[in-house]
Design a protein around this motif. Structure first.
Motif, PDB file in Angstrom:
ATOM      1  N   PHE A  10     115.516  25.785  27.942  1.00 42.30           N
ATOM      2  CA  PHE A  10     116.360  26.569  29.055  1.00 42.30           C
ATOM      3  C   PHE A  10     116.278  28.048  28.772  1.00 42.30           C
ATOM      4  CE2 PHE A  10     118.316  22.478  28.277  1.00 42.30           C
ATOM      5  CZ  PHE A  10     118.097  22.027  29.718  1.00 42.30           C
ATOM      6  N   LYS A  11     115.889  28.572  27.546  1.00 42.46           N
ATOM      7  CA  LYS A  11     115.618  29.886  27.280  1.00 42.46           C
ATOM      8  C   LYS A  11     114.237  30.188  27.845  1.00 42.46           C
ATOM      9  CE  LYS A  11     116.551  30.106  22.631  1.00 42.46           C
ATOM     10  NZ  LYS A  11     115.966  30.480  21.372  1.00 42.46           N
ATOM     11  N   ALA A  12     113.208  29.566  27.779  1.00 46.77           N
ATOM     12  CA  ALA A  12     112.017  29.832  28.266  1.00 46.77           C
ATOM     13  C   ALA A  12     111.928  29.814  30.109  1.00 46.77           C
ATOM     14  CB  ALA A  12     111.117  28.745  27.875  1.00 46.77           C
ATOM     15  N   LEU A  17     112.068  32.534  34.876  1.00 42.96           N
ATOM     16  CA  LEU A  17     112.682  33.039  36.214  1.00 42.96           C
ATOM     17  C   LEU A  17     112.797  34.399  36.489  1.00 42.96           C
ATOM     18  CD1 LEU A  17     115.485  30.299  36.545  1.00 42.96           C
ATOM     19  CD2 LEU A  17     113.296  30.534  38.208  1.00 42.96           C
ATOM     20  N   GLN A  18     112.826  35.245  35.454  1.00 46.12           N
ATOM     21  CA  GLN A  18     113.150  36.745  35.589  1.00 46.12           C
ATOM     22  C   GLN A  18     111.708  37.222  35.173  1.00 46.12           C
ATOM     23  OE1 GLN A  18     115.785  37.558  32.315  1.00 46.12           O
ATOM     24  NE2 GLN A  18     117.545  36.805  33.628  1.00 46.12           N
ATOM     25  N   GLU A  24     103.557  37.076  32.296  1.00 43.55           N
ATOM     26  CA  GLU A  24     104.625  36.784  31.575  1.00 43.55           C
ATOM     27  C   GLU A  24     105.055  35.282  32.135  1.00 43.55           C
ATOM     28  OE1 GLU A  24     106.651  41.135  31.918  1.00 43.55           O
ATOM     29  OE2 GLU A  24     107.661  39.631  32.937  1.00 43.55           O
ATOM     30  N   LYS A  25     104.925  34.933  33.382  1.00 46.80           N
ATOM     31  CA  LYS A  25     105.003  33.670  33.953  1.00 46.80           C
ATOM     32  C   LYS A  25     104.348  32.520  33.286  1.00 46.80           C
ATOM     33  CE  LYS A  25     106.257  34.490  38.638  1.00 46.80           C
ATOM     34  NZ  LYS A  25     105.964  34.848  40.098  1.00 46.80           N
ATOM     35  N   VAL A  31     105.514  27.956  26.832  1.00 49.74           N
ATOM     36  CA  VAL A  31     106.257  27.745  26.124  1.00 49.74           C
ATOM     37  C   VAL A  31     107.068  26.275  26.451  1.00 49.74           C
ATOM     38  CG1 VAL A  31     108.624  28.233  24.882  1.00 49.74           C
ATOM     39  CG2 VAL A  31     106.919  29.879  25.130  1.00 49.74           C
ATOM     40  N   LEU A  32     107.345  26.407  27.891  1.00 45.28           N
ATOM     41  CA  LEU A  32     107.851  25.127  28.635  1.00 45.28           C
ATOM     42  C   LEU A  32     107.360  23.766  28.219  1.00 45.28           C
ATOM     43  CD1 LEU A  32     108.854  26.674  31.892  1.00 45.28           C
ATOM     44  CD2 LEU A  32     110.473  25.887  30.242  1.00 45.28           C
ATOM     45  N   ILE A  33     105.934  23.886  28.387  1.00 53.09           N
ATOM     46  CA  ILE A  33     105.233  22.626  28.179  1.00 53.09           C
ATOM     47  C   ILE A  33     105.238  22.314  26.636  1.00 53.09           C
ATOM     48  CG2 ILE A  33     102.752  22.129  28.138  1.00 53.09           C
ATOM     49  CD1 ILE A  33     102.282  23.591  30.702  1.00 53.09           C
ATOM     50  N   ARG A  34     105.262  23.512  25.885  1.00 48.57           N
ATOM     51  CA  ARG A  34     105.089  23.010  24.438  1.00 48.57           C
ATOM     52  C   ARG A  34     106.487  22.564  23.979  1.00 48.57           C
ATOM     53  NH1 ARG A  34     103.461  27.908  22.521  1.00 48.57           N
ATOM     54  NH2 ARG A  34     105.586  28.634  22.082  1.00 48.57           N
TER      55      ARG A  34
END
Ligand code: GDP
Ligand code: MG
Length: 382
Positions: A10-12, A17-18, A24-25, A31-34
């Motif tokens: 959720f942090k990633a 989103l920001q 950056e995306k 990270v999301l995938i990892r």
């Protein structure tokens, strides 16, 4: 099936989103995938994330007009070559490019304006008969982890390295520079010269959460259960092997963290450093080795090699000369590890080994758990 996403996800996602730039995306999506657990319930999510990643990378390629990221490895990380990869990390103008020029055959631009180097630049350092890859990472500034300067890209390029050289210019305030680097790396989930708290989590499909050693957790069993459940883990066997604080429990469960060896490399020593500032670096970072870039290239290469905690082993067959190129392994490696490195099938066939160097006498027959030293010669009998 529930996806069981950990808090880092959720942090990633928030970071994604920001994000304002493609870089950056990409870094957030990486990270999301990892951190997404790999199971049936997350298959669809992973597919979506990977598709998004491919699209972002394609956009970036278009934008840059050339290919990035080779061999399917993490983007921005440079593909490893040689026995180990050391990344040079520092503030703008700290002398990273100059070091790379002196120690390798790479020819990055050395210039007195900041952000000259915008992408990681690799070079190969030859130390005796070992090749160590040095990578100059674009400069980091205070706030890189929040997107300042070149953003998080330089920070994400270090995650894959075997060691980090924190490059600090002694003619400015070296302690302040090192503190900035350490802070930014920390914020990007890179821990230096630390080891993860000794907690192992073995996921399983049923049986709830079972904890061994919960009396060593600050806050006790309830606390560790709470942190584990926060991560949407409902079935696991957890072993705590040392006293840990609440914070350490979280660290141990955070799969997005990496733990790397780091040393300090002081540059521009010809510009008469302020001795009291150097002393304060030594005091604050006593557990880091501190290297000076004004040492001779041969000495500097040797110190860098020694910081990697590696050994070279020359294998030989009976009645033949030792191999010219060494097998390079982590310090503490045994005969068994050499055997595996030579050939994955050798292990079953190994009858015995003889060692020259660390053995009590030359050519001594040793067991497979004999610990080797740098420059040992090993004769494998299979
Ligand atoms: N006096 C001195 N200047 C240096 C030294 N190393 C680098 N510089 C200068 O510092 C500036 C930045 O160097 P560079 O290697 O491009 O730094 P980078 O931005 O960290 O890659 C250049 O003007 C270099 O000539 C050094 O050891 N001594
Ligand atoms: Mg540079």
């Amino acid at each position: 099936m529930p996806a069981n996403l950990p808090p880092e996800y959720f942090k990633a996602e928030e970071r994604y989103l920001q994000a304002r730039t493609l870089e950056e995306k990409i870094s957030a999506t990486e990270v999301l995938i990892r951190v997404t657990p790999k199971h049936k319930g997350t298959e669809k999510l992973l597919r979506t994330l990977k598709r998004r990643m491919a699209k972002l990378k394609m956009e970036l390629r278009k934008k840059r007009g050339r290919k990035i990221g080779r061999g399917g490895g993490p983007s921005f990380a440079v593909r490893k070559e040689g026995a180990a990869q050391v990344v040079l990390v520092g503030l703008p103008n700290s002398g990273k490019s100059k070091l790379l020029q002196e120690l390798t055959s790479a020819r990055p631009e050395v210039a007195d304006h900041p952000f000259t180097t915008r992408e990681p630049v690799p070079g190969m350092m030859e130390f005796e008969d070992v090749q160590i890859q040095l990578v100059e990472v674009p400069a980091i500034v205070e706030g890189s982890s929040l997107g300042k300067g070149l953003g998080v890209q330089p920070l994400s390029a270090v995650r894959n390295a075997d060691a980090i050289a924190l490059v600090a210019d002694v003619s400015a305030d070296p302690l302040e520079q090192i503190l900035i680097l350490v802070n930014e790396l920390n914020a990007a989930g890179v821990r230096l010269n630390q080891r993860p708290p000794k907690i192992t989590v073995q996921r399983r499909s049923t049986g709830g959460i079972e904890i061994r050693g919960h009396e060593m957790v600050e806050g006790g069993e309830l606390e560790i259960k709470r942190v584990i459940q926060e991560r949407h883990i409902h079935n696991a066997f957890v072993v705590v092997e040392e006293p840990v604080t609440r914070e350490e429990v979280k660290e141990a469960l955070d799969e997005s963290l990496v733990y790397l060896h780091a040393f300090i490399l002081l540059t521009k020593c010809d510009l008469l450093p302020d001795v009291s500032k150097l002393k304060s670096v030594e005091r604050k970072f006593g557990d880091f080795s501190i290297l000076r870039a004004d040492a001779s290239p041969a000495e500097l290469k040797k110190s860098i090699y020694e910081n990697l905690g590696l050994i070279r082993v020359y294998t030989k067959r009976p009645d033949e000369e030792p191999a010219r190129r060494p097998v390079v392994l982590p310090r503490g490696s045994t005969i068994l590890q050499v055997t595996r490195a030579v050939h994955k099938d050798f292990e079953k066939h190994l009858k015995f080994a003889r060692v020259w160097g660390s053995a009590k006498f030359p050519g001594q027959q040793v067991s497979r758990d004999h610990v080797l030293q740098d420059k040992d010669v090993v004769e494998l009998h299979v």
